[in-house]
Motif scaffolding. Sequence first.
Motif, PDB file in Angstrom:
ATOM      1  N   ARG A 106      -5.946  -5.518 -10.235  1.00 24.99           N
ATOM      2  CA  ARG A 106      -6.984  -5.094 -11.187  1.00 24.99           C
ATOM      3  C   ARG A 106      -7.107  -6.114 -12.315  1.00 24.99           C
ATOM      4  O   ARG A 106      -8.205  -6.495 -12.701  1.00 24.99           O
ATOM      5  CB  ARG A 106      -6.610  -3.713 -11.754  1.00 24.99           C
ATOM      6  N   THR A 146      -1.059  -2.590  -7.833  1.00 25.46           N
ATOM      7  CA  THR A 146      -2.391  -2.163  -8.291  1.00 25.46           C
ATOM      8  C   THR A 146      -2.778  -2.898  -9.565  1.00 25.46           C
ATOM      9  O   THR A 146      -3.913  -3.356  -9.715  1.00 25.46           O
ATOM     10  CB  THR A 146      -2.398  -0.646  -8.568  1.00 25.46           C
ATOM     11  N   THR A 203       0.854  -1.187   0.000  1.00 20.46           N
ATOM     12  CA  THR A 203       0.000   0.000   0.000  1.00 20.46           C
ATOM     13  C   THR A 203       0.891   1.239   0.000  1.00 20.46           C
ATOM     14  O   THR A 203       1.646   1.435   0.958  1.00 20.46           O
ATOM     15  CB  THR A 203      -0.872  -0.005   1.272  1.00 20.46           C
TER      16      THR A 203
END
Lengths: 410, 410
Positions: B88, B84, B61
């Motif tokens: 996704r 990320t 993060t």
Amino acid sequence: MIAAARAAVDIGLEELGCQALLVVGSSARDPDLASFVGPVHLTQAFVVAPKGQPPRLAYLTPMERDEAAATGLVLLTPEVLEVTRWWRELPTGEAALAKVLSLAFEECGLEPCRIALAGQGEVGEVHAAARALERQGWTLVSGAALARQARKRKNDRQLRAARRVAAGTATAMRRVAELLAASEAREGELWLQGERLKVGRLRMEVARTLAAFDLEQPVGNIIAPAEEGAVPHNSGTDGRILRPDESLVVDLYPRGWLYADCTRTFCVGRPPEPLAAAHGSLLRVLERIDAKLRGRGDGKALRAFSLQDAACSLLKADGYATPLTDPGTESGYVHNLGHGVGFELHEYPSFRREAGAEGLLETGDLITIEPGLYDPEAGFGIRLEDEIFLGPEGPEKLTDLPYDLDPRAW
Amino acid sequence: MIAAARAAVDIGLEELGCQALLVVGSSARDPDLASFVGPVHLTQAFVVAPKGQPPRLAYLTPMERDEAAATGLVLLTPEVLEVTRWWRELPTGEAALAKVLSLAFEECGLEPCRIALAGQGEVGEVHAAARALERQGWTLVSGAALARQARKRKNDRQLRAARRVAAGTATAMRRVAELLAASEAREGELWLQGERLKVGRLRMEVARTLAAFDLEQPVGNIIAPAEEGAVPHNSGTDGRILRPDESLVVDLYPRGWLYADCTRTFCVGRPPEPLAAAHGSLLRVLERIDAKLRGRGDGKALRAFSLQDAACSLLKADGYATPLTDPGTESGYVHNLGHGVGFELHEYPSFRREAGAEGLLETGDLITIEPGLYDPEAGFGIRLEDEIFLGPEGPEKLTDLPYDLDPRAW
């Protein structure tokens, strides 16, 4: 376990093509295990829930027989599973665990098949035991989402526990308001009882108040003034002296059997105009969301993401950047509107756009709604967060506290 | 990480035939991860420690970059690992986790090989990710014991934290003694401040005192009078009214960054003769063990089990049943003499007879010594437990408190 949870397990097993859910755990406080066993004290236990059958609890230590019985579940005893024998005779803990698991499956009438694996624990040991089971013909797939879905809707006992934790949290928040209200501004600093008032003093008082309710803070709390509160994940520095006319974000999320979660923002003195404006915007968001939750009853399914969507529209109209209109923004509205809360601080329902069934708001869900606005340049943050139970009669706010910035208005 | 921990990792990897240790975790407070990263706030992170190289921390993060930097470890950033993107683009969380893990291995210069897997977390998700890695040529075996061995010997920072938690625990114990000393016997019950004194009152006071030291009780505590204290795992009932002339076992094991663990037993009034005799026997055990620990310095390796052996000999000579002479006994001395303590309440060194390297007492170990005697028929239990650091200069008792049964003697 309520019928809803049993049904969720069976639906999830069907979707995964599995014959049973296996939930391991190293403590009855682990979230997946907790929702099955209740608030008991178990250190070595697992649950097997075969499709269409009541779940069974295997406990591994004879000393925990009374606690195991208190769960009300069908029991698999350490004697039946010959726990002592396998841990003595087999070369590794993994081999012993695999043996005991396969015996428990057998006791449940299962033959080698596909099993959904959930729970929290030593991942190395459990992976090794799962590999050993796979060599015997079992297949273990992830049941993490299934177990989370099974504890999405809370039963009466869980709701009562949640209300109790929320009440303790509200008391701690009122205590913070009291101390702030009793403080005095002198030369740009707040003073209380002859000392400069620091974040650490409030944190200590919160801890004491929660302890009196038998609540813990396993993930801490946020007491973050001005520039610290302008960054949502900054928890605030104990030594920071509080000042008049600045924002102070207080986000408490203690745990009893379940977690509670509540945020208020204070300002002793006169709030700067942008802070006062942000406060007004957030109150309008809370009102709008409350209306949407009240309208949930009339047959329409409501997705949690639709609340985030509504909040972004309102805040965008008020001139703020939002995650939907300005992805990655660090100023304005920078996070999601809420989350489920329960055995984990963040659990289902999910407020993510991509969520499937776990994104649906259902009767029995326990959620938080936490709109916030942040301005790292101006050095302020504001967040207002309530915990809400979606009851059969409509939403019930578990954190019934004032929203006023001024603690003297509390 | 001290050199001792690095060396333990390398020795363990060699024994397992592995090229690296992978430690996953859902929080920097998880025991395996905690010993690598220190007292920081990380929610999504893992450590890769390739053989002979410094460990690297992958955090997932971007918001946690400051916390990650504070660990002082070589970092693998979410940007480098394209976190990320994978969450996704890939269909499941398991697939994304497997991808990120394989990228991290690659960044450490590893090719598909044998990896030791440790840490605490969602076992279903991690098992599924490990299976995906195995399809790509990696092999994951359990590194649970290796990770535990690596955190057996405490470094200076960990010792300082342990001392602080032990000091808070000792203060809470003194507070219990104070309340008991201030109580009065009336018609067979203890009274304090105009009310019957109950277990719950003491428990509340303990929680408040520990909260003031910022300590939590994630696994509760034991405050168990007479018949309740006669069963070692009974934690005591809040509503139970305390009586004069009975035993009261108080076992506190709160957590700061590390756990502490300390037990004392009280008796307000005149202890029954068997309780007084048991007290005398336990004091002799503590003296004997202290002498053995002091003698550890002169080059001989000392096994933790040898302390259990010594305790059983002494207590047997005093006429008590022991686990070595009467396996399974529920009266007399019914458990082991101690355990390592640290990031878990019970960790290495191990006091089990069967223990390997983990059963050796070494400089840097943090242990408890807790002889106890129980008589469920007569309805009393007594246990005296100290926390002891095995320092380079000899044993250091972290819980320096009186042993007196009579709280007025404290």
